[in-house]
Design an enzyme around this catalytic site. Structure first.
Site, PDB file in Angstrom:
ATOM      1  N   GLY A  51       2.227  -5.696   7.447  1.00  0.00           N
ATOM      2  CA  GLY A  51       1.309  -6.396   6.557  1.00  0.00           C
ATOM      3  C   GLY A  51       0.071  -6.822   7.325  1.00  0.00           C
ATOM      4  CG  ASN A  89      -0.391  -0.118   2.503  1.00  0.00           C
ATOM      5  OD1 ASN A  89       0.733  -0.604   2.644  1.00  0.00           O
ATOM      6  ND2 ASN A  89      -1.097   0.336   3.517  1.00  0.00           N
ATOM      7  CD  GLU A 103       7.507   0.329  11.458  1.00  0.00           C
ATOM      8  OE1 GLU A 103       6.479   0.550  10.814  1.00  0.00           O
ATOM      9  OE2 GLU A 103       8.491  -0.283  10.985  1.00  0.00           O
ATOM     10  CD  GLU A 119       4.135  -0.706  13.254  1.00  0.00           C
ATOM     11  OE1 GLU A 119       2.914  -0.543  13.440  1.00  0.00           O
ATOM     12  OE2 GLU A 119       5.002  -0.214  13.991  1.00  0.00           O
ATOM     13  CB  THR A 131      -3.781  -9.210  11.741  1.00  0.00           C
ATOM     14  OG1 THR A 131      -3.727  -7.807  12.012  1.00  0.00           O
ATOM     15  CG2 THR A 131      -3.831  -9.970  13.044  1.00  0.00           C
ATOM     16  N   GLY A 153       1.158 -11.662   9.989  1.00  0.00           N
ATOM     17  CA  GLY A 153       1.948 -11.379  11.187  1.00  0.00           C
ATOM     18  C   GLY A 153       1.993 -12.571  12.132  1.00  0.00           C
ATOM     19  CB  CYS A 197      -2.282   0.163   8.319  1.00  0.00           C
ATOM     20  SG  CYS A 197      -1.128   1.516   8.546  1.00  0.00           S
TER      21      CYS A 197
HETATM   22  P1  NAD Z   1       0.440  -9.115   3.405  1.00  0.00           P
HETATM   23  O1  NAD Z   1       0.507  -9.565   4.822  1.00  0.00           O
HETATM   24  O2  NAD Z   1      -0.284  -9.958   2.433  1.00  0.00           O
HETATM   25  O3  NAD Z   1       1.909  -8.963   2.809  1.00  0.00           O
HETATM   26  C1  NAD Z   1       2.871  -8.125   3.394  1.00  0.00           C
HETATM   27  C2  NAD Z   1       4.253  -8.616   3.023  1.00  0.00           C
HETATM   28  O4  NAD Z   1       4.465  -9.903   3.588  1.00  0.00           O
HETATM   29  C3  NAD Z   1       4.468  -8.789   1.521  1.00  0.00           C
HETATM   30  O5  NAD Z   1       5.802  -8.425   1.208  1.00  0.00           O
HETATM   31  C4  NAD Z   1       4.254 -10.281   1.331  1.00  0.00           C
HETATM   32  O6  NAD Z   1       4.915 -10.780   0.192  1.00  0.00           O
HETATM   33  C5  NAD Z   1       4.866 -10.817   2.615  1.00  0.00           C
HETATM   34  N1  NAD Z   1       4.366 -12.129   3.032  1.00  0.00           N
HETATM   35  C6  NAD Z   1       3.142 -12.678   2.811  1.00  0.00           C
HETATM   36  N2  NAD Z   1       3.074 -13.915   3.362  1.00  0.00           N
HETATM   37  C7  NAD Z   1       4.273 -14.135   3.960  1.00  0.00           C
HETATM   38  C8  NAD Z   1       4.817 -15.212   4.709  1.00  0.00           C
HETATM   39  N3  NAD Z   1       4.113 -16.318   4.951  1.00  0.00           N
HETATM   40  N4  NAD Z   1       6.074 -15.092   5.171  1.00  0.00           N
HETATM   41  C9  NAD Z   1       6.793 -13.972   4.961  1.00  0.00           C
HETATM   42  N5  NAD Z   1       6.341 -12.920   4.247  1.00  0.00           N
HETATM   43  C10 NAD Z   1       5.094 -12.996   3.763  1.00  0.00           C
HETATM   44  O7  NAD Z   1      -0.113  -7.626   3.458  1.00  0.00           O
HETATM   45  P2  NAD Z   1      -0.492  -6.689   2.217  1.00  0.00           P
HETATM   46  O8  NAD Z   1      -1.777  -7.170   1.655  1.00  0.00           O
HETATM   47  O9  NAD Z   1       0.703  -6.542   1.334  1.00  0.00           O
HETATM   48  O10 NAD Z   1      -0.685  -5.281   2.935  1.00  0.00           O
HETATM   49  C11 NAD Z   1      -1.868  -4.847   3.500  1.00  0.00           C
HETATM   50  C12 NAD Z   1      -1.846  -5.032   5.004  1.00  0.00           C
HETATM   51  O11 NAD Z   1      -0.765  -4.315   5.579  1.00  0.00           O
HETATM   52  C13 NAD Z   1      -3.091  -4.500   5.668  1.00  0.00           C
HETATM   53  O12 NAD Z   1      -3.532  -5.414   6.624  1.00  0.00           O
HETATM   54  C14 NAD Z   1      -2.604  -3.223   6.337  1.00  0.00           C
HETATM   55  O13 NAD Z   1      -3.380  -2.808   7.427  1.00  0.00           O
HETATM   56  C15 NAD Z   1      -1.224  -3.599   6.721  1.00  0.00           C
HETATM   57  N6  NAD Z   1      -0.406  -2.400   6.956  1.00  0.00           N
HETATM   58  C16 NAD Z   1      -0.084  -2.060   8.247  1.00  0.00           C
HETATM   59  C17 NAD Z   1       0.655  -0.909   8.503  1.00  0.00           C
HETATM   60  C18 NAD Z   1       1.006  -0.502   9.915  1.00  0.00           C
HETATM   61  O14 NAD Z   1       1.882   0.335  10.088  1.00  0.00           O
HETATM   62  N7  NAD Z   1       0.359  -1.053  10.938  1.00  0.00           N
HETATM   63  C19 NAD Z   1       1.070  -0.106   7.440  1.00  0.00           C
HETATM   64  C20 NAD Z   1       0.722  -0.477   6.142  1.00  0.00           C
HETATM   65  C21 NAD Z   1      -0.015  -1.636   5.919  1.00  0.00           C
END
Ligand code: NAD
Length: 491
Positions: free
Chosen positions: A229, A153, A465, A251, A231, A234, A285
């Site tokens: 990414g 995002n 952060e 995060e 939850t 995470g 997010c």
């Molecule tokens: P995502 O969890 O699908 O992916 C995030 C990253 O993790 C990507 O680089 C992806 O390739 C990697 N990834 C996915 N599965 C993995 C695994 N099993 N092992 C290691 N890496 C893996 O998230 P997204 O769809 O890219 O992003 C949107 C999400 O991010 C939303 O939930 C949003 O709220 C969150 N977000 C949070 C913050 C914050 O600061 N809290 C900021 C921005 C986005």
């Protein structure tokens, strides 16, 4: 339209551009639903090489950079990002579909972040008295090689939020951008080299999260994982990091409340609330995705809000007047639309949006655009009130009194952000302090700046952060105990 975009982007490992063993994959421009360029993909050997390069730099060239030198190269890195704002913002817009005005602000935000951490490279410890002849002092040592995994995002911003503190602390990184949006991360690694940051300090590997990301997180050469990414991801990261007892910061997602009391400046609050949900097409997010409105002003506020939501300028992401571009992909479009349908099935009322905007000119007719959407009369237990939609969709729920407003605000698994609009100063404090979220804004939708801690309560994450305390997450405290008597102290 794609102008200066390269035909292929290579990864950066140990200061070199690398094709990698995973072949190439297309990078899509979601606003036109067409291929923009190709990017090299890593296999396991590439990840091994990147981790080894980061380890070598950590104990080698980078270890020779003291606080002053780290600060100098971070500032140079920040300057180079600023000098390349137009190119970086354009890449981000073409790759993510986001409006160029926002993309430029995010590139400046990335430069600001590095500038902030450039002034935090002197990591001091403490001198602590012990009992008798004992005293001790502590130093802070960089934690080591960090795996930084970021979402799609805000590709450049999320990368900078991790690069800044890691480099300030003296750590090295292997950065893995989201598979769909790898371009600005690659450019950042190139600019880092140009800034004089030694090869191996910032490496970028590209590839699917479940393969390349998971292999990187589990890698024995990685000391810390900094993840942004979903939850659900995470949770997986925490499990994978458990074997090596790796340091983990997360995060994660949000479902942030936006509470409007009946004494608020309704006009101003409506404008601010429109920004707080529709910025970046709601793929944020900390998007304030739940309007919680006092029943006395519920209809009036929603009228004001909906009128403004309808006027949001949506369309050509490269037009500087555009406020909202496309979503990141057609699959994200489907997901958002699916949530809107589920809300309607559960009894929500559609006040505006809920569809693709009509009459978008070519080449945008096939793009992943979604109109700013308002779902009213949403019950707190509905899926659209509980789950992160991550699109331009806000829900509205009325409340009777302060206690109910707080209960509604907190009745989700997330706790990233919140906003309270009221002219009553004491109530603003009471409510803001009762909202279980990392950051709560009072009469402002802006809640994230360099120097202000950002992160989540509950299932929105672990750690903060953007602030000086972030450096604790990239350092280990090292304690030295000294016996100053002339005899060995042996209890
Ligand atoms: P995502 O969890 O699908 O992916 C995030 C990253 O993790 C990507 O680089 C992806 O390739 C990697 N990834 C996915 N599965 C993995 C695994 N099993 N092992 C290691 N890496 C893996 O998230 P997204 O769809 O890219 O992003 C949107 C999400 O991010 C939303 O939930 C949003 O709220 C969150 N977000 C949070 C913050 C914050 O600061 N809290 C900021 C921005 C986005």
């Amino acid at each position: 339209m794609s102008g200066d975009v390269r035909q292929r982007y290579l990864m950066v490992i140990d200061g070199e551009q690398v094709e990698g063993g995973g072949g190439f994959r297309p990078v899509i421009n979601p606003a036109v639903n067409k291929e923009l360029t190709q990017v090299a993909v890593a296999n396991r050997e590439d990840v091994d090489r990147a981790v080894a390069a980061a380890r070598k730099a950590f104990t080698g060239d980078w270890a020779k950079f003291g606080p002053v030198e780290r600060s100098r190269v971070l500032l140079k890195f920040s300057d180079l990002i600023r000098e390349n704002t137009d190119e970086l913002a354009r890449l981000e817009t073409l790759n993510v579909g986001k409006a160029i005005a926002g993309a430029k602000a995010e590139v400046r935000g990335a430069a600001n972040e590095l500038e902030f951490f450039a002034s935090h490279t002197r990591l001091t410890g403490e001198t602590l008295p012990g009992s008798g002849s004992m005293f001790s002092y502590t130093t802070r040592q960089p934690v080591g090689v960090c795996a930084a995994i970021v979402p799609w995002n805000f590709p450049i911003l999320m990368a900078a939020w991790k690069i800044g503190p890691a480099l300030a602390a003296g750590c090295t990184l292997v950065l893995k951008p989201a598979t769909a949006t790898p371009l600005t991360a690659i450019r950042l690694a190139e600019l880092a080299l140009e800034a004089g940051i030694p090869p191996g300090v910032l490496n970028v590997v590209v590839g699917p999260g479940t393969e390349v990301g998971a292999y990187l997180v589990s890698h024995p050469g990685v000391d810390k994982v900094a993840f942004t990414g979903e939850t659900t991801t995470g949770r997986e990261i925490m499990k994978m990091a458990a074997d090596g007892i790796k340091r983990v910061t997360l995060e994660l997602g949000g479902k942030s409340p936006n509470v409007i009391f009946d004494d608020a400046d309704l006009e101003g609050a409506a404008a601010a609330s429109v920004w707080a949900i529709y910025y970046n097409a709601g793929q944020t997010c900390e998007a304030r995705s739940r309007l919680i409105i006092h029943e006395k002003v519920y209809d009036k506020f929603l009228d004001l809000f909906t009128e403004k939501a309808r006027k949001v300028r949506i369309g050509d992401p490269l037009d500087p007047e555009t406020q909202v571009g496309s979503l990141v992909s057609t699959s994200q479009w489907q997901r958002v639309d699916g949530y809107v349908k589920s809300g309607l099935e559960e009894g929500a009322k559609l006040l505006c949006g809920g569809r693709r905007p009509e009459g978008l000119p070519e080449p945008y007719a096939q793009g992943a655009f979604y109109e700013p959407t308002v779902l009213a009369d949403v019950g707190i237990k509905m899926r659209v009130a509980q789950e992160e939609i991550f699109g331009p969709v806000v829900t509205a729920t009325p409340f009777k009194d302060e206690a109910e407003a707080i209960a509604l605000a907190n009745d989700v698994i997330y706790g990233l952000a919140g906003t309270v609009f009221t002219r009553d100063g004491a109530r603003a404090q009471r409510v803001a302090r009762s909202i279980k979220a990392g950051t709560v804004g009072i009469n402002t939708p802006f809640i994230s700046f360099p120097g202000i801690p950002f992160g989540g309560f509950k299932q929105s994450g672990i750690g903060r952060e953007r602030a000086s305390q972030t450096l604790d997450q990239y350092t280990e405290t090292h304690t030295i105990l000294i016996n100053i008597s002339d005899r060995i102290y042996n209890p």
